[in-house]
Design a protein around this motif. Structure first.
Motif, PDB file in Angstrom:
ATOM      1  N   UNK A  27      -8.202  -8.910  -8.978  1.00  0.00           N
ATOM      2  CA  UNK A  27      -7.038  -9.523  -8.346  1.00  0.00           C
ATOM      3  C   UNK A  27      -7.167  -9.578  -6.843  1.00  0.00           C
ATOM      4  N   UNK A  28      -6.188 -10.197  -6.208  1.00  0.00           N
ATOM      5  CA  UNK A  28      -6.152 -10.300  -4.753  1.00  0.00           C
ATOM      6  C   UNK A  28      -5.779  -8.959  -4.156  1.00  0.00           C
ATOM      7  N   UNK A  29      -6.469  -8.578  -3.088  1.00  0.00           N
ATOM      8  CA  UNK A  29      -6.116  -7.389  -2.331  1.00  0.00           C
ATOM      9  C   UNK A  29      -5.199  -7.845  -1.198  1.00  0.00           C
ATOM     10  N   UNK A  30      -3.992  -7.310  -1.181  1.00  0.00           N
ATOM     11  CA  UNK A  30      -2.970  -7.770  -0.245  1.00  0.00           C
ATOM     12  C   UNK A  30      -2.640  -6.670   0.768  1.00  0.00           C
ATOM     13  N   UNK A  31      -1.763  -6.999   1.708  1.00  0.00           N
ATOM     14  CA  UNK A  31      -1.423  -6.040   2.764  1.00  0.00           C
ATOM     15  C   UNK A  31      -0.824  -4.759   2.195  1.00  0.00           C
ATOM     16  N   UNK A  32      -0.163  -4.846   1.057  1.00  0.00           N
ATOM     17  CA  UNK A  32       0.408  -3.638   0.456  1.00  0.00           C
ATOM     18  C   UNK A  32      -0.678  -2.667  -0.017  1.00  0.00           C
ATOM     19  N   UNK A  33      -1.912  -3.174  -0.156  1.00  0.00           N
ATOM     20  CA  UNK A  33      -3.028  -2.338  -0.578  1.00  0.00           C
ATOM     21  C   UNK A  33      -3.838  -1.825   0.606  1.00  0.00           C
ATOM     22  N   UNK A  34      -3.309  -2.006   1.822  1.00  0.00           N
ATOM     23  CA  UNK A  34      -4.120  -1.738   3.005  1.00  0.00           C
ATOM     24  C   UNK A  34      -4.700  -0.322   3.044  1.00  0.00           C
ATOM     25  N   UNK A  35      -3.883   0.666   2.731  1.00  0.00           N
ATOM     26  CA  UNK A  35      -4.342   2.046   2.802  1.00  0.00           C
ATOM     27  C   UNK A  35      -5.533   2.268   1.866  1.00  0.00           C
ATOM     28  N   UNK A  36      -5.447   1.719   0.658  1.00  0.00           N
ATOM     29  CA  UNK A  36      -6.544   1.862  -0.304  1.00  0.00           C
ATOM     30  C   UNK A  36      -7.777   1.094   0.162  1.00  0.00           C
ATOM     31  N   UNK A  37      -7.568  -0.091   0.715  1.00  0.00           N
ATOM     32  CA  UNK A  37      -8.668  -0.906   1.235  1.00  0.00           C
ATOM     33  C   UNK A  37      -9.428  -0.133   2.306  1.00  0.00           C
ATOM     34  N   UNK A  38      -8.682   0.476   3.228  1.00  0.00           N
ATOM     35  CA  UNK A  38      -9.276   1.230   4.317  1.00  0.00           C
ATOM     36  C   UNK A  38     -10.006   2.472   3.807  1.00  0.00           C
ATOM     37  N   UNK A  39      -9.410   3.164   2.855  1.00  0.00           N
ATOM     38  CA  UNK A  39     -10.032   4.366   2.302  1.00  0.00           C
ATOM     39  C   UNK A  39     -11.346   4.047   1.601  1.00  0.00           C
ATOM     40  N   UNK A  40     -11.374   2.933   0.878  1.00  0.00           N
ATOM     41  CA  UNK A  40     -12.607   2.545   0.185  1.00  0.00           C
ATOM     42  C   UNK A  40     -13.703   2.200   1.189  1.00  0.00           C
ATOM     43  N   UNK A  41     -13.356   1.472   2.253  1.00  0.00           N
ATOM     44  CA  UNK A  41     -14.342   1.154   3.288  1.00  0.00           C
ATOM     45  C   UNK A  41     -14.892   2.426   3.921  1.00  0.00           C
ATOM     46  N   UNK A  42     -14.003   3.328   4.263  1.00  0.00           N
ATOM     47  CA  UNK A  42     -14.416   4.566   4.905  1.00  0.00           C
ATOM     48  C   UNK A  42     -15.337   5.370   3.991  1.00  0.00           C
ATOM     49  N   UNK A  43     -15.028   5.395   2.696  1.00  0.00           N
ATOM     50  CA  UNK A  43     -15.838   6.173   1.768  1.00  0.00           C
ATOM     51  C   UNK A  43     -17.227   5.548   1.599  1.00  0.00           C
TER      52      UNK A  43
END
Length: 403
Positions: A10-26
Motif C-alpha cells: 500500500x501507499x506509505x502516507x504522512x501518518x506512517x512517518x514515524x515508521x518510515x523513519x525508523x525503518x530507514x534508520x534501521x
C-alpha cells in the motif's frame, strides 16, 4: 495464515512517518552518534525526511499496521542531450531483516516502475548501495565521481582574469542561476526544482559557503561550494560555464595557500584535474556514482534526441528486461534524418540483442557501442555497431546530486 499471506502492499502516507523513519534508520544503521557528528538532532532528521512522504510516491508492505518494507520515488527531471526528460528518483529502499528473502522488494520495485511508466517518467536514477543488486533489476552505472587531493604547494599560480569572485550564502539566487545555465548544457544533469535543491543541501555542514565567479560585466559564470575544517579546504562542487570562470575559481582556491595544508574535493565528470594543473602529481580516485535504468523503452526513445544524420536509420534488435515485460521482445528502431526516434514492436529478424541495462548506459553515452561489444555486453554485428556509433551523441554524463 502464513506471514506472507498477512502482508499487504500500500501507499506509505504522512501518518506512517514515524515508521518510515525508523525503518530507514534501521536499514542504513544511522545512530544518534552519527547524527551528532554532522550536527543533526532527532527532530531535525525527522523534519528533513518528511518531504519524502509529502512529495514522493512512497510504497510499502504492511504486516497489519506495521510497515516492514518500503521505497520512494521522487518526481525529478534530467537533461538528456539538451532535452528535458521526466525522471523517477528511487530512494529510501529498505526491508526489515526478518522479512528478507520473501520477494517483497522485487514486487515493490515492479509496482514503482509501473507507476513511473504511467507518470511518463521514462527513466529512473538511483544511488546504489549495491551495484550488483540493482544491476540484476535493470539499472546500470551512468556516471562517475572523481575525488582529488591537492597539496598547498601544488595549487595553481594566479592567472589574470577580467572578473572576480564573491563569497555568498549558498542560497544566493546567483548560485541557482549558474547551476540552471550549467545544467542546461550538461548531459544527464539534474534539472533542479525546489525539491531537488532541498535534497542537494540536506546533509551539508553549516559552514558551507558559495564562492561565485563574475565576469567583467557582472554575469555569474561559475561557483565553488566549499568549507574549511582542520586546515583542509573541502570542495563539495565546482562548476563553471567557461575556462575564464574555471581559472577565476582556482585563483580563489589558490588564495588559501597560507591557510590550508591541502584541498580535497569532488568532480562529477571524466575530466582529470591533474592534466590541467602545472604540478600533475596529485591524488585522484574515480569511482562509479549513480545508476539509471530506462523505465519504458518506447517512451524513452520517443523523447531521446539522436544525432541528425540526414538519412533514415532502421535497426531491429532483441531487448531483454529482468523486471518489465513491456521492455521484452523484438523491436525496430526508426531514426528520422532529423534525429527523431521511434521504437516499435517487430516480427523482423533481429540484427543484435541487448538488455535494458546495457541499452541505458549506451544511450546515455557512459559507454560506447564499440566498447560494449568488446566486453561482450552487446551482441551485435559490425554494421549495427557503426550505425549506433553514428546516431548516439557523444558527451560524458554529469550528475552531482544525491537523494
Amino acid at each position: 495464515m502464513s506471514r506472507l499471506d498477512r502482508l499487504k502492499m500500500g501507499k506509505v502516507e504522512t501518518k506512517h512517518f514515524q515508521q518510515f523513519n525508523q525503518l530507514l534508520r534501521y536499514v542504513f544503521q544511522v545512530t544518534k552518534k552519527d547524527l551528532q557528528m554532522v550536527g543533526w538532532e532527532e527532530r531535525e532528521i525527522a523534519l528533513a525526511k518528511k518531504p519524502v512522504l509529502d512529495q514522493a510516491d512512497v510504497l510499502g508492505w504492511f504486516d497489519g499496521e506495521k510497515l516492514v518494507s518500503q521505497l520512494a520515488v521522487y518526481p525529478f527531471k534530467v537533461n538528456i542531450f539538451g532535452r528535458t526528460v521526466e525522471m523517477g528518483g528511487l530512494t529510501g529502499v529498505g526491508t526489515y531483516p526478518e522479512y528478507a528473502n520473501m520477494g517483497l522488494m522485487y514486487k515493490l520495485m515492479r509496482q514503482a516502475l509501473a507507476d513511473m511508466q504511467q507518470r511518463k517518467q521514462s527513466i529512473s536514477y538511483l544511488f546504489p548501495y549495491s551495484i550488483p543488486y540493482y544491476r540484476r533489476r535493470g539499472w546500470e552505472i551512468i556516471s562517475d565521481k572523481m575525488t582529488f587531493e591537492v597539496k598547498d604547494v601544488q595549487l595553481p599560480k594566479r592567472k589574470k582574469v577580467p572578473g572576480y569572485v564573491e563569497r555568498l550564502s549558498i542560497e544566493h539566487p546567483d548560485v541557482i542561476t549558474v547551476y540552471q545555465l550549467f545544467s542546461s548544457k550538461m548531459h544527464a544533469a539534474m534539472i533542479r526544482n525546489e525539491l531537488a535543491w532541498d535534497e542537494y543541501w540536506r546533509w551539508d555542514v553549516d559552514e558551507l559557503t558559495a564562492a561565485v565567479y563574475y565576469d567583467g560585466t557582472h554575469q555569474p559564470l561559475g561557483y565553488l561550494l566549499y568549507w574549511i575544517s582542520e586546515d583542509v579546504l573541502h570542495i563539495k562542487e565546482i562548476i563553471y560555464i567557461n575556462q575564464e570562470a574555471r581559472i577565476g575559481l582556482w585563483n580563489f582556491i589558490g588564495a588559501h595557500f597560507s591557510m590550508v595544508s591541502k584541498v580535497v574535493g569532488n568532480i562529477f565528470m571524466n575530466e582529470p584535474l591533474s592534466f590541467w594543473l602545472e604540478d600533475a602529481d596529485i591524488k585522484e580516485t574515480i569511482s562509479p556514482y549513480f545508476m539509471a535504468r530506462i523505465v519504458d523503452a518506447e517512451q524513452f526513445i520517443s523523447q531521446y534526441p539522436f544525432r541528425a544524420t540526414g538519412t533514415d536509420i532502421e535497426l531491429t534488435f532483441r531487448l531483454d528486461d529482468p523486471m518489465l515485460e513491456w521492455n521484452q521482445g523484438i523491436f525496430t528502431l526508426h531514426v528520422s534524418p532529423e534525429g527523431q526516434g521511434e521504437l516499435l514492436q517487430s516480427k523482423d529478424q533481429p540484427a543484435f540483442s541487448i538488455d535494458i541495462q546495457t541499452l541505458t548506459t549506451m544511450l546515455l553515452s557512459y559507454k560506447r557501442p564499440t566498447y560494449l561489444v568488446a566486453i561482450s555486453r552487446l551482441n551485435s554485428d559490425q554494421k549495427s555497431v557503426d550505425i549506433l556509433e553514428k546516431v548516439i551523441n557523444m558527451q560524458t554524463p554529469y550528475f552531482s546530486d544525491y537523494f
